[in-house]
Design a protein around this motif. Structure first.
Motif, PDB file in Angstrom:
ATOM      1  N   GLU A 112       0.706  -1.198   0.047  1.00 51.20           N
ATOM      2  CA  GLU A 112       0.063   0.019  -0.027  1.00 51.20           C
ATOM      3  C   GLU A 112       1.027   1.179  -0.042  1.00 51.20           C
ATOM      4  N   VAL A 113       0.292   2.280  -0.390  1.00 53.85           N
ATOM      5  CA  VAL A 113       0.940   3.689  -0.304  1.00 53.85           C
ATOM      6  C   VAL A 113       0.173   4.497   0.926  1.00 53.85           C
ATOM      7  N   TYR A 169       5.738   3.509   1.132  1.00 51.09           N
ATOM      8  CA  TYR A 169       5.288   2.073   0.653  1.00 51.09           C
ATOM      9  C   TYR A 169       5.127   1.450   2.093  1.00 51.09           C
ATOM     10  N   VAL A 207      -1.686  -1.451  -5.536  1.00 58.51           N
ATOM     11  CA  VAL A 207      -1.124  -0.117  -6.121  1.00 58.51           C
ATOM     12  C   VAL A 207      -1.022  -0.025  -7.647  1.00 58.51           C
ATOM     13  N   ASP A 221      -2.573   0.528  -9.846  1.00 57.44           N
ATOM     14  CA  ASP A 221      -3.437   1.730 -10.860  1.00 57.44           C
ATOM     15  C   ASP A 221      -2.641   3.051 -10.736  1.00 57.44           C
ATOM     16  N   ARG A 222      -1.702   3.100  -9.956  1.00 57.71           N
ATOM     17  CA  ARG A 222      -0.567   4.298  -9.877  1.00 57.71           C
ATOM     18  C   ARG A 222       0.138   4.303 -10.934  1.00 57.71           C
ATOM     19  N   PHE A 223       0.490   3.149 -11.871  1.00 54.36           N
ATOM     20  CA  PHE A 223       1.329   2.913 -12.733  1.00 54.36           C
ATOM     21  C   PHE A 223       0.692   2.892 -14.263  1.00 54.36           C
ATOM     22  N   ARG A 224       1.775   3.122 -15.148  1.00 53.37           N
ATOM     23  CA  ARG A 224       1.231   3.299 -16.459  1.00 53.37           C
ATOM     24  C   ARG A 224       1.695   2.080 -17.249  1.00 53.37           C
ATOM     25  N   SER A 260       4.918   6.480 -13.209  1.00 52.72           N
ATOM     26  CA  SER A 260       3.539   6.940 -12.684  1.00 52.72           C
ATOM     27  C   SER A 260       3.475   8.420 -13.007  1.00 52.72           C
ATOM     28  N   HIS A 287       0.842   9.477 -11.329  1.00 54.39           N
ATOM     29  CA  HIS A 287      -0.120   9.483 -10.160  1.00 54.39           C
ATOM     30  C   HIS A 287       0.651  10.239  -8.914  1.00 54.39           C
ATOM     31  N   THR A 307       3.194   8.942  -5.461  1.00 53.41           N
ATOM     32  CA  THR A 307       3.726   7.783  -5.667  1.00 53.41           C
ATOM     33  C   THR A 307       5.155   7.758  -5.410  1.00 53.41           C
ATOM     34  N   VAL A 364      -1.187  11.970  -0.159  1.00 54.71           N
ATOM     35  CA  VAL A 364      -1.527  10.519  -0.600  1.00 54.71           C
ATOM     36  C   VAL A 364      -3.065  10.396  -0.779  1.00 54.71           C
TER      37      VAL A 364
END
Length: 447
Positions: A138-139, A148, A369, A371-374, A391, A393, A396, A446
């Motif tokens: 998690e963040v 993290y 997590v 969904d934070r990255f491309r 990212s 986002h 992050t 965050v």
């Protein structure tokens, strides 16, 4: 000038984040720990390792098997030839250097290299928690800073300003075996461990695959069970010699990694096809000759027990509780045969990161997590040159993949030792620069 990152290096209290939190402590993150110690000791590092007694390639520690890389492509030498953590220094400290140099072998025994890795691992006991398998990432915020938080299967929770994921690649279990739960079907990673649980010697054994491991396993099984019928089922025409040309081997140079990274996906596919035979679906000359001679001698004696059957694809598998029945298709004629085995060993390798059926889109641990990255337009995770994920986002922290980036960085990231120490240096430098930049930037909440 270095930026002070922490007021304390207490990586165990769960309250103060480590600068670098690593998941997994196999050779990849071990090389990173050494690089940080030697080059950037101001970085605080801490690692979580799921195994209580991590033995490198423990399931494949076969008698007589060797490594397939030059011994100086070890944990450190390409980065720092003067390091005390080199394989050569290990031999010296163990008082085995002259004896080892007197062995008439091109490559070290796998069990000796495993002892070397274990020797290095034991020197980082204060920075590693063993028996803690990470299950969630998690963040969250620490004093306004995104960090993290990693939770283990025993409820332990650790935090880090950056995360380095180095758990090794996921074993690849192809169809139809992926839908089959059977103690008589084992992946190569569990080979020696599960052999110990056999209650009777198998009389009929199938090995699936055409790799170095497949050949080694076929030889090992024929030695362990000399009265058994051992059949290696290969999808291609037959077993193939590994491409060890020094020209092809330059694919394991940093310059090739940079070149590969800069090409488009079509170019990467073309390069993959060329480089594949240097590492996949092929075997070294020594084991191929040993296997061929064994089969030849058995035919000469009129008692063949070891077989290599090419152009074969297993299309169905069923375990009735006593044996595994395989339905096998000849790939060109379409002919179907059925044969039952007491044991099936999958020498089918590992999954890389990507969208293809034999790949996985991202490391499963990152599900919380991701969904934070491309991802790019082809479905591949976007990875920076320093192995950190891309990212856009806000909030992050940097996340690095250590040993999982073959689809972005090429064959040198294919789980071998070839560029291990140099990759560790890149990640260490990347963590330093990215954490330093984050600490001097305005705080971002965050989400």
């Amino acid at each position: 000038m270095s930026v002070p990152l922490t007021e304390t290096t207490d990586g165990l209290n769960g309250d103060v984040p480590s600068d670098v939190l690593g998941v997994g402590f196999g050779p990849a993150n071990l090389a990173l720990a050494i690089a940080v110690e030697e080059d950037d000791p101001e970085l605080s590092v801490h690692f979580l390792e799921g195994r209580q007694d991590p033995l490198w390639q423990g399931g494949m520690m076969l008698d007589g098997s060797n490594i397939q890389n030059h011994p100086s492509r070890d944990l450190v030498t390409l980065r720092n030839p003067r390091s005390r953590y080199s394989f050569l220094n290990y031999l010296f400290e163990e008082k085995r250097l002259l004896e080892h140099l007197n062995v008439a072998a091109e490559f070290p025994l796998r069990k000796e290299y495993a002892q070397y890795i274990n020797w290095a691992t034991q020197q980082f006991g204060d920075r590693v928690e063993l028996g803690e398998r990470a299950v969630a990432v998690e963040v969250e915020e620490y004093r306004g800073e995104p960090v993290y938080a990693v939770t283990t299967d025993r409820g332990v929770r650790r935090t880090g300003r950056s995360l380095v994921l180095g758990p090794g690649r996921t074993p690849y279990v192809p169809e139809p075996f992926d839908a089959l739960t059977s103690p008589r079907v084992i992946h190569l990673t569990r080979y020696l461990y599960q052999l110990r649980s056999l209650t009777a010697a198998p009389a009929r054994i199938a090995v699936i695959g055409g790799s170095q491991s497949a050949v080694e396993l076929t030889l090992d099984l024929s030695r362990r069970f000399p009265d058994a019928r051992v059949v290696d089922l290969v999808r291609s025409f037959s077993l193939r010699l590994k491409d060890t040309s020094p020209f092809s081997e330059e694919g394991y140079f940093p310059a090739f990694t940079q070149y590969y990274y800069g090409t488009d996906r079509a170019g990467k596919r073309e390069l993959d096809a060329y480089m594949r035979a240097t590492n996949y679906s092929s075997a070294d000359d020594d084991v191929l000759k040993e296997l061929y001679l064994r089969i030849y001698e058995q035919r000469l004696d009129g008692d063949q027990k070891v077989f290599v059957q090419g152009n074969r694809q297993v299309v169905a598998a069923h375990d009735d509780g006593t044996e595994v029945a395989l339905r096998i298709r000849e790939t060109h004629t379409g002919e179907i045969t059925e044969e039952s085995f007491d044991l099936v060993v999958l020498a089918t390798g590992f999954r890389d990161i990507g969208p293809q059926p034999h790949q996985e889109p991202y490391p499963p641990l990152l599900a919380g997590v991701i969904d934070r990255f491309r991802f790019d337009e082809d479905g591949y995770l976007l990875v920076n040159p320093d192995y950190s994920l891309v990212s856009d986002h806000p909030g992050t922290p940097p996340l690095f993949l250590n040993g999982l980036c073959e689809s972005s960085h090429g064959i040198g990231d294919a789980g071998s030792f070839s560029l291990l120490s140099l990759r560790a240096e890149v990640i260490s430098n990347g963590a330093r620069s990215r954490i330093g930049a984050a600490l001097t930037a305005p705080a971002v909440p965050v989400p």
